[in-house]
Design an enzyme around this catalytic site. Structure first.
Site, PDB file in Angstrom:
ATOM      1  N   SER A   1       0.869  -1.178   0.000  1.00 29.25           N
ATOM      2  CA  SER A   1       0.000   0.000   0.000  1.00 29.25           C
ATOM      3  C   SER A   1       0.906   1.228   0.000  1.00 29.25           C
ATOM      4  O   SER A   1       1.763   1.346  -0.872  1.00 29.25           O
ATOM      5  CB  SER A   1      -0.947  -0.043   1.203  1.00 29.25           C
ATOM      6  OG  SER A   1      -1.897   1.006   1.130  1.00 29.25           O
TER       7      SER A   1
ATOM      8  N   HIS B   1      -2.469  -0.874  -3.522  1.00 27.42           N
ATOM      9  CA  HIS B   1      -3.662  -0.047  -3.332  1.00 27.42           C
ATOM     10  C   HIS B   1      -3.542   1.226  -4.161  1.00 27.42           C
ATOM     11  O   HIS B   1      -2.565   1.966  -4.046  1.00 27.42           O
ATOM     12  CB  HIS B   1      -3.831   0.312  -1.855  1.00 27.42           C
ATOM     13  CG  HIS B   1      -4.172  -0.874  -0.999  1.00 27.42           C
ATOM     14  ND1 HIS B   1      -4.027  -0.870   0.364  1.00 27.42           N
ATOM     15  CD2 HIS B   1      -4.656  -2.097  -1.318  1.00 27.42           C
ATOM     16  CE1 HIS B   1      -4.414  -2.031   0.858  1.00 27.42           C
ATOM     17  NE2 HIS B   1      -4.792  -2.791  -0.149  1.00 27.42           N
TER      18      HIS B   1
ATOM     19  N   ASP C   1      -4.618  -5.034   5.398  1.00 28.48           N
ATOM     20  CA  ASP C   1      -4.835  -5.875   4.224  1.00 28.48           C
ATOM     21  C   ASP C   1      -3.583  -6.730   3.985  1.00 28.48           C
ATOM     22  O   ASP C   1      -2.458  -6.259   4.104  1.00 28.48           O
ATOM     23  CB  ASP C   1      -5.108  -4.999   2.991  1.00 28.48           C
ATOM     24  CG  ASP C   1      -5.680  -5.785   1.828  1.00 28.48           C
ATOM     25  OD1 ASP C   1      -6.140  -6.915   2.033  1.00 28.48           O
ATOM     26  OD2 ASP C   1      -5.674  -5.237   0.703  1.00 28.48           O
TER      27      ASP C   1
END
Length: 202
Positions: A24, A51, A148
């Site tokens: 991310s 992401h 995540d």
């Protein structure tokens, strides 16, 4: 949560038939260290979820094409997996792996609900890849600001695959690696430089 930064010898490159990577915030910089380390002769497909803003086109395949020896592509729905290729999840779609027809896995894109506030989500890719590759999968969780990837890394571990978490002290944002380490004991905790050395030997 702290973790040792020493390089592990428990990763067996001979077992690896597929690699999944999740990142991310700070992920572009981290991937810029790892993906160019893959040599032209590597035959392992690599699947990447980073992401991204869901409302803008991704330039990842173009950005990394000039940096990497392996071809880089944005994943397309129902596309057969080609060995020695780096696939990036497109914005606003989950990337999954499916058995599909023929000998090779196929890519699948899904517009299902957000997972961990994200689409694409790392967990979705990791869990589907664990079903396909099992013990021959390597999963890598890198820098990021949410959890995540933790559940996905656990799924890879339970499928007897190998797992690496970036050393939180080495990460631009340590929350994602720390969340992974709180969920599963990985095969190795490594710095980006150590992971790059491993990938360069494939």
């Amino acid at each position: 949560m702290s973790a040792p930064a020493a390089e592990s010898t428990s990763i067996d490159p001979r077992r690896i038939s597929g690699i999944v990577i999740g990142a991310s915030a700070g992920g572009v910089d981290a991937l810029s260290v790892l993906l160019p380390a893959l040599q032209r002769q590597a035959t392992v497909p690599v699947f990447v979820v980073l992401h991204l803003p869901r409302d803008r086109p991704s330039l990842l395949a173009d950005i990394f094409a000039s940096k990497c020896a392996l071809p880089c592509r944005e994943a397309q729905d129902k596309e057969p997996v080609v060995p020695g290729t780096i696939y990036f999840a497109p914005p606003d779609y989950h990337l999954l792996l499916d058995r599909g027809p023929g000998a090779w896995p196929h890519l699948a894109l899904s517009a299902d609900a957000l997972v961990n506030f994200s689409r694409p989500a790392i967990d979705v890719l990791f869990e589907s890849a664990a079903d396909i590759y099992g013990e021959c999968l390597l999963g890598i969780v890198l820098t990021g600001g949410n959890h995540d990837g933790a559940a996905g890394l656990k799924a890879i571990h339970e499928a007897q695959g190998q797992t690496i978490v970036q050393d939180p002290a080495d990460a631009q944002l340590s929350f994602m690696p720390e969340a992974a380490l709180a969920t599963v004991t990985p095969s190795a905790v490594m710095s980006l430089a150590q992971i790059a050395r491993l990938l360069s030997g494939l």
